[in-house]
Design a protein around this motif. Structure first.
Motif, mmCIF file in Angstrom:
data_model
loop_
_atom_site.group_PDB
_atom_site.id
_atom_site.type_symbol
_atom_site.label_atom_id
_atom_site.label_comp_id
_atom_site.label_asym_id
_atom_site.label_seq_id
_atom_site.Cartn_x
_atom_site.Cartn_y
_atom_site.Cartn_z
ATOM 1 N N THR A 64 0.807 -1.226 0.000
ATOM 2 C CA THR A 64 0.000 0.000 0.000
ATOM 3 C C THR A 64 0.842 1.279 0.000
ATOM 4 O O THR A 64 0.296 2.373 0.127
ATOM 5 C CB THR A 64 -0.932 0.020 1.233
ATOM 6 O OG1 THR A 64 -0.131 0.059 2.430
ATOM 7 C CG2 THR A 64 -1.840 -1.189 1.260
ATOM 8 N N GLU A 67 -0.161 4.083 -2.477
ATOM 9 C CA GLU A 67 -1.320 4.856 -2.036
ATOM 10 C C GLU A 67 -0.915 5.860 -0.962
ATOM 11 O O GLU A 67 -1.373 7.008 -0.957
ATOM 12 C CB GLU A 67 -2.400 3.909 -1.499
ATOM 13 C CG GLU A 67 -3.760 4.548 -1.301
ATOM 14 C CD GLU A 67 -4.412 4.969 -2.601
ATOM 15 O OE1 GLU A 67 -5.186 5.954 -2.567
ATOM 16 O OE2 GLU A 67 -4.148 4.341 -3.645
ATOM 17 N N THR A 89 -6.313 2.634 3.099
ATOM 18 C CA THR A 89 -6.964 1.740 2.135
ATOM 19 C C THR A 89 -7.883 0.721 2.794
ATOM 20 O O THR A 89 -8.593 -0.005 2.101
ATOM 21 C CB THR A 89 -5.924 0.969 1.309
ATOM 22 O OG1 THR A 89 -5.113 0.176 2.196
ATOM 23 C CG2 THR A 89 -5.037 1.923 0.515
ATOM 24 N N LYS A 91 -7.022 -2.001 4.125
ATOM 25 C CA LYS A 91 -6.583 -3.338 3.744
ATOM 26 C C LYS A 91 -6.036 -4.136 4.918
ATOM 27 O O LYS A 91 -5.663 -5.296 4.748
ATOM 28 C CB LYS A 91 -5.531 -3.252 2.632
ATOM 29 C CG LYS A 91 -6.108 -2.869 1.286
ATOM 30 C CD LYS A 91 -5.077 -2.987 0.184
ATOM 31 C CE LYS A 91 -5.702 -2.735 -1.177
ATOM 32 N NZ LYS A 91 -4.712 -2.867 -2.278
#
Length: 384
Positions: A64, A67, A89, A91
């Motif tokens: 990530t 991002e 995110t 995640k």
């Protein structure tokens, strides 16, 4: 009991983080509160005493980071970028399910990242002193522990009774003693496990949420290893060069350091890092006033953010002797300035003791794996 029994036991800890995704959801479904934290300075006894579950949030993957770099500088520490990336995110299930996230001002990058994180997560930041040497720092950290206690009680609608905090202290001390007994098995020559196996247990233990069950499983793992040693079983060649790893937190992608060492004829016998020996060496004084004892214990952790960092140097000196170390490898993450600067002091310490030393810098990509294997392979060959 035979040697082939051991891998399953190691895998139980190795898979703990993945299995923990489901476990933490189940705990949330049962109404349990979850507190996410980033650092070994965080006094997790407070969460345990409040009936909450504590889980580590530091990320060790570059998944990530792209991002995160939409907001954070590209030349920032990968641990900070990965942690923020997994938060923004959604995640990371641990981040997602955390009712409260506790950070600490261990570095400038992290404390500024917490400001951004607080825009969409419930964040509490502890103000960590920069030295362990004076009463003002001790008083500040004690007040921060009490402030966190009050925040936890307010957030979760509970009152932490004295019996609750004392029980939490006992359980965490028991866990630390078991982890210490576990990693000190590798003081034997040859060690009863590889460094990769040791790391699986040390890292994976963070993601087993029933502390009494975890302590039971640690006891079983230790007993199996001792039983194998008693009958002369060896899984690591006695000729393997014994390596101690120090430096930044090590797990996930950075396990490439361990692989490079152990594929080159070395064996990692100890991890001084935050996920290894450093957070488990000290116990909370069970006879003292609980919150003062908690504050005093945590403040003495030997991290490079402390100035001077005498406690880290003392621990390294002792570990080199206790684990009969042939060489020390320091792993620093890119842009981790405190550890990068402190490399000079660690190198000087090792030179005084005639201990071979190498420092390697890396990030969360795998692009440097071959280069690391070449450098660390040459280091192992040099000390052979």
């Amino acid at each position: 009991m035979t040697l082939h029994d051991l891998p399953d036991q190691f895998e139980s800890f190795g898979d703990a983080r993945k299995q923990g995704f489901i476990a933490v959801k189940d705990l949330k479904d049962q109404g349990k509160k979850v507190v996410g934290n980033f650092c070994t300075y965080t006094p997790v006894e407070l969460f345990l005493a409040a009936g909450a579950v504590s889980v580590g949030l530091c990320a060790f993957s570059d998944e990530t980071i792209p991002e995160a770099e939409k907001v954070l500088p590209g030349n920032m520490c990968p641990l900070i970028k990965a942690s923020y990336g997994f938060a923004v995110t959604d995640k990371c299930p641990y981040m997602y399910f955390s009712d409260l996230i506790v950070g600490e001002t261990t570095c400038d990058g992290k404390k500024k990242m917490y400001e951004l994180l607080s825009d969409f997560k419930n964040v509490h930041v502890m103000q960590l002193p920069q030295t362990q040497k004076d009463e003002a720092s001790r008083a500040l950290w004690y007040s921060e522990v009490l402030r966190l206690k009050e925040r936890v009680e307010e957030e979760f609608g509970v009152t932490i009774a004295e019996d609750d905090i004392k029980r939490a202290i006992r359980l965490k001390n028991e866990e630390r003693e078991l982890l210490k007994e576990f990693y000190e098995l590798s003081r034997a020559v040859p060690p009863p496990m590889t460094g990769a196996e040791q790391l699986k247990v040390l890292y994976g233990s963070q993601f087993k949420f029933d502390i009494e069950e975890k302590n039971k499983e640690l006891r079983e793992t230790i007993d199996k290893l001792k039983a194998e040693a008693a009958v002369g079983a060896e899984k690591v060649p006695a000729s393997s060069k014994r390596i101690l790893i120090t430096g930044c937190p090590l797990a996930g992608v950075t396990e490439k350091i361990v692989a490079a060492i152990e594929e080159s004829g070395g064996v990692v016998v100890g991890y001084e890092n935050c996920i290894g020996i450093k957070p488990n060496e000290l116990l909370v004084d069970e006879e003292a006033e609980p919150y003062r004892a908690i504050a005093d214990r945590y403040l003495q952790i030997g991290c490079s953010v402390m100035t001077p960092n005498d406690n880290r140097m003392a621990l390294l000196s002792r570990l080199v002797k206790d684990f009969k170390v042939d060489g020390v490898v320091e792993m620093t993450l890119q842009a981790c300035h405190t550890y990068a600067v402190e490399t000079a002091a660690v190198r000087c310490l090792m030179q005084k003791g005639n201990v071979p030393f190498i420092s390697v810098e890396t990030d969360y990509s795998t692009s440097d794996a071959a280069q690391l294997k070449t450098r660390l392979g040459a280091f192992i060959e040099m000390i052979s």
